[in-house]
Design a protein around this motif. Sequence first.
Motif, mmCIF file in Angstrom:
data_model
loop_
_atom_site.group_PDB
_atom_site.id
_atom_site.type_symbol
_atom_site.label_atom_id
_atom_site.label_comp_id
_atom_site.label_asym_id
_atom_site.label_seq_id
_atom_site.Cartn_x
_atom_site.Cartn_y
_atom_site.Cartn_z
ATOM 1 N N UNK A 16 3.269 6.083 -5.370
ATOM 2 C CA UNK A 16 3.110 6.157 -6.828
ATOM 3 C C UNK A 16 1.978 7.103 -7.199
ATOM 4 N N UNK A 17 0.877 7.020 -6.453
ATOM 5 C CA UNK A 17 -0.258 7.906 -6.711
ATOM 6 C C UNK A 17 0.144 9.370 -6.556
ATOM 7 N N UNK A 21 1.597 14.555 -9.124
ATOM 8 C CA UNK A 21 2.479 15.705 -9.328
ATOM 9 C C UNK A 21 2.908 15.796 -10.791
ATOM 10 N N UNK A 22 3.181 14.649 -11.420
ATOM 11 C CA UNK A 22 3.534 14.657 -12.839
ATOM 12 C C UNK A 22 2.393 15.161 -13.700
ATOM 13 N N UNK A 52 0.817 -1.214 0.000
ATOM 14 C CA UNK A 52 0.000 0.000 0.000
ATOM 15 C C UNK A 52 0.850 1.262 0.000
ATOM 16 N N UNK A 53 1.944 1.262 0.794
ATOM 17 C CA UNK A 53 2.797 2.447 0.835
ATOM 18 C C UNK A 53 3.354 2.795 -0.531
ATOM 19 N N UNK A 54 3.779 1.770 -1.271
ATOM 20 C CA UNK A 54 4.309 2.002 -2.617
ATOM 21 C C UNK A 54 3.216 2.516 -3.538
ATOM 22 N N UNK A 55 2.004 1.970 -3.397
ATOM 23 C CA UNK A 55 0.900 2.436 -4.230
ATOM 24 C C UNK A 55 0.553 3.886 -3.968
ATOM 25 N N UNK A 56 0.541 4.275 -2.695
ATOM 26 C CA UNK A 56 0.229 5.668 -2.357
ATOM 27 C C UNK A 56 1.340 6.607 -2.812
ATOM 28 N N UNK A 96 10.143 5.421 -5.401
ATOM 29 C CA UNK A 96 8.873 5.062 -6.023
ATOM 30 C C UNK A 96 8.087 6.319 -6.397
ATOM 31 N N UNK A 97 8.094 7.317 -5.509
ATOM 32 C CA UNK A 97 7.449 8.600 -5.819
ATOM 33 C C UNK A 97 8.075 9.224 -7.062
ATOM 34 N N UNK A 98 9.400 9.201 -7.132
ATOM 35 C CA UNK A 98 10.107 9.756 -8.285
ATOM 36 C C UNK A 98 9.729 9.017 -9.560
#
Length: 214
Positions: free
Chosen positions: A47-48, A53-54, A41-45, A116-118
Motif C-alpha cells: 500500500x505504501x 507512486x500515486x 506487513x506485506x500489505x502495508x508495504x 493491494x498495490x493497485x
Amino acid sequence: MDMLFPSWPLMVAFFAASVALAVTPGPAVVYIITRTLAQGRGAGLASTAGVALGNLGNATGAALGLAALFAVSSLAFTLVKYAGAAYLVWLGIRALRARDAAPAEARFGDASLRRIFRDGFFVALLNPKTAIFFAAFLPQFMDPSASAPLQSIALGAVFVVIACITDTVYVMAASMLAPLLSRMSGAASAGRYVTAGAFIGLGIFTATAGGRGK
C-alpha cells in the motif's frame, strides 16, 4: 543539478517542512495503517508503494498544470474527488463482504499484493487535493530563474520519498501491534468491521471535505 534543486538553505527548509508534513497522520496514513492491521506487513508495504507512486503522479500532474486545471475547473475537481471517494467506499464494502479468516496465501500471495498495490495507487492518484497541495507547497522552495516543471517534479519526488519512509515506519509499528490484536477474542470479526468502517469513513470524508488543501 542547479536546475532541479534550490540553494542549500532552501533545500534544508524543504526537507524540514516535508518531514513535518509527512509524519502528520492524514487519510493516506490511516489507509496504510488499516491495510497493515487487517492484512499484515506485506500489505502495508504494498500500500505504501502504491500510495507513493500515486502521489508521484500527482506531483507530475501539478508540474504539468493539472493543479491549475483543478483550481479553475470545479467540475474536473469534483469528478476526480468523487471518483476517489467512491473507490474508497467500494474498498470498504469489499472488506465488509470478505470472510473473517482469510488464508495466509490469500493475504500475501503475489496476486493479492499486486491488487493491494493497485488499490493504494488509485486511492492516492484519485485525490485531486494532493495535486493542489503540491502546486501550493513546492513553489515556496523553487528558484524562479530555473525550470519550474523540472524543479516541481524533482522536489515532488523528494517529498514522495520522504513520505514513503515515514509511511514505512507507520507500517512497521502497526505490524508489531497486529499480533497482539489478533490474539484478542473476536478480533478477526471486529477487525473486518473496523477495516470496512475506516475505508468507508475515509471515502465519506474525502467526498464531504470542503477545502481543496491536502
